[in-house]
Design an enzyme around this catalytic site. Structure first.
Site, PDB file in Angstrom:
ATOM      1  N   SER A  65      84.900  19.193  -1.909  1.00 51.21           N
ATOM      2  CA  SER A  65      84.739  19.867  -3.180  1.00 51.21           C
ATOM      3  C   SER A  65      84.745  19.029  -4.349  1.00 51.21           C
ATOM      4  O   SER A  65      85.890  19.034  -5.130  1.00 51.21           O
ATOM      5  CB  SER A  65      85.025  21.098  -2.629  1.00 51.21           C
TER       6      SER A  65
HETATM    7  N1  SAH Z   1      87.285  22.026   1.522  1.00 50.38           N
HETATM    8  C1  SAH Z   1      87.155  20.369   2.604  1.00 50.38           C
HETATM    9  C2  SAH Z   1      85.247  20.986   2.411  1.00 50.38           C
HETATM   10  C3  SAH Z   1      84.560  19.646   2.579  1.00 50.38           C
HETATM   11  S1  SAH Z   1      82.818  19.970   2.935  1.00 50.38           S
HETATM   12  C4  SAH Z   1      87.085  19.246   0.964  1.00 50.38           C
HETATM   13  O1  SAH Z   1      87.276  19.816  -0.474  1.00 50.38           O
HETATM   14  O2  SAH Z   1      87.213  18.140   1.404  1.00 50.38           O
HETATM   15  C5  SAH Z   1      82.837  21.128   4.628  1.00 50.38           C
HETATM   16  C6  SAH Z   1      83.406  20.912   5.492  1.00 50.38           C
HETATM   17  O3  SAH Z   1      82.982  22.006   6.779  1.00 50.38           O
HETATM   18  C7  SAH Z   1      82.608  19.455   6.361  1.00 50.38           C
HETATM   19  O4  SAH Z   1      84.114  18.671   6.454  1.00 50.38           O
HETATM   20  C8  SAH Z   1      82.785  20.245   7.854  1.00 50.38           C
HETATM   21  O5  SAH Z   1      82.321  19.231   8.295  1.00 50.38           O
HETATM   22  C9  SAH Z   1      82.659  21.276   8.307  1.00 50.38           C
HETATM   23  N2  SAH Z   1      82.397  22.245   8.607  1.00 50.38           N
HETATM   24  C10 SAH Z   1      80.887  22.620   8.752  1.00 50.38           C
HETATM   25  N3  SAH Z   1      80.606  23.286   9.834  1.00 50.38           N
HETATM   26  C11 SAH Z   1      82.071  23.702  10.603  1.00 50.38           C
HETATM   27  C12 SAH Z   1      82.564  24.532  11.701  1.00 50.38           C
HETATM   28  N4  SAH Z   1      81.805  25.579  12.711  1.00 50.38           N
HETATM   29  N5  SAH Z   1      83.239  24.211  12.001  1.00 50.38           N
HETATM   30  C13 SAH Z   1      84.077  23.303  11.350  1.00 50.38           C
HETATM   31  N6  SAH Z   1      84.231  22.605  10.148  1.00 50.38           N
HETATM   32  C14 SAH Z   1      82.960  22.633  10.060  1.00 50.38           C
END
Ligand code: SAH
Length: 230
Positions: A65
């Site tokens: 993010s």
């Molecule tokens: N806060 C993190 C955001 C990563 S993007 C950062 O800043 O690094 C969102 C993440 O959610 C992705 O890595 C994706 O793989 C994960 N995601 C999406 N659906 C999910 C689910 N059902 N369970 C676990 N993770 C999930």
């Protein structure tokens, strides 16, 4: 040489934090301290520009993010991330925010990241090991798990703070159930148009929901749907 590089990157990270303070996104000393300590440069793939206020692709149709979103979520959850408290980070991706949580919760607290892409969990563990939060990982107050975050992490519930880093079509009930009375859930909700929603569970167990701002996150979905999108 390595030392010079490290101090240089921490300097640029500090400038990023100062800009977020100037824009009023970081409001508290606590959030500024934590974002200064956790160098965003350690959480992005090589060759990307970590100190610019934008999301960055990290593979698997996921992104880290933007710094202003990390800052806004830390501010919204600040009162619920006090030393000794317990926090869950769903869709933990790079591990950046989970590491910030661990710093705020301290060695007596408990920070958990849940992410459904195993390779990203490995990536996040490596990133955290290089960061100022490494001792928490080693000593067990911080842990990263491979699982479907829509189910939360019932084993260690209830949580003072729950953050979701991906947008859900609707708020998953298990996450509300796993919130402690007095606790707060921050989650982007929606498909194309999304709102960052703040859910507070009152002491009597009832919940209030408000929309903080419009946002754009990757979807909270199944692993198959995520890997086959685009
Ligand atoms: N806060 C993190 C955001 C990563 S993007 C950062 O800043 O690094 C969102 C993440 O959610 C992705 O890595 C994706 O793989 C994960 N995601 C999406 N659906 C999910 C689910 N059902 N369970 C676990 N993770 C999930």
């Amino acid at each position: 040489m390595e030392r010079l590089w490290t101090s240089g990157s921490l300097g640029r990270n500090k400038e990023l934090v100062e800009r977020l303070q100037l824009y009023g996104i970081i409001k508290s000393k606590k959030v500024a301290e934590v974002m200064e300590a956790i160098d965003r440069g350690l959480f992005v793939p090589p060759g990307s520009a970590p100190y610019v206020d934008t999301p960055i692709l990290i593979g698997y149709n996921a992104t880290i993010s933007a710094p202003h979103m990390h800052a806004a979520c830390l501010e919204l959850l600040r009162e619920h991330l006090q030393p000794g408290m317990r926090a869950l980070d769903v869709g933990s991706g790079t591990g950046y925010l989970t590491a910030c949580f661990a710093m705020m919760l301290g060695p007596e607290g408990r920070a958990l990241g849940v992410e459904h892409i195993a390779e990203l969990v490995d990536f996040s563990i490596n990133n955290i090991k290089n960061s100022a939060a490494s001792s928490f990982l080693k000593e067990g107050s911080l842990s990263m798990h491979i699982a479907d975050g829509r189910e939360g992490w019932p084993d260690l519930a209830p949580y003072d703070a729950i953050h979701v880093g991906a947008a859900a079509p609707e708020i998953p009930q298990p996450l509300i159930d796993q919130l402690k009375p007095g606790g707060r859930l921050v989650i982007p909700v929606g498909t194309v148009f999304q709102d960052l929603q703040v859910i507070d569970k009152k002491m009597d167990g009832s919940v209030s929901i408000r929309s903080e701002t419009s946002v754009r996150y990757v979807p909270l979905t199944s692993k198959a749907a995520q890997l086959h999108s685009n």
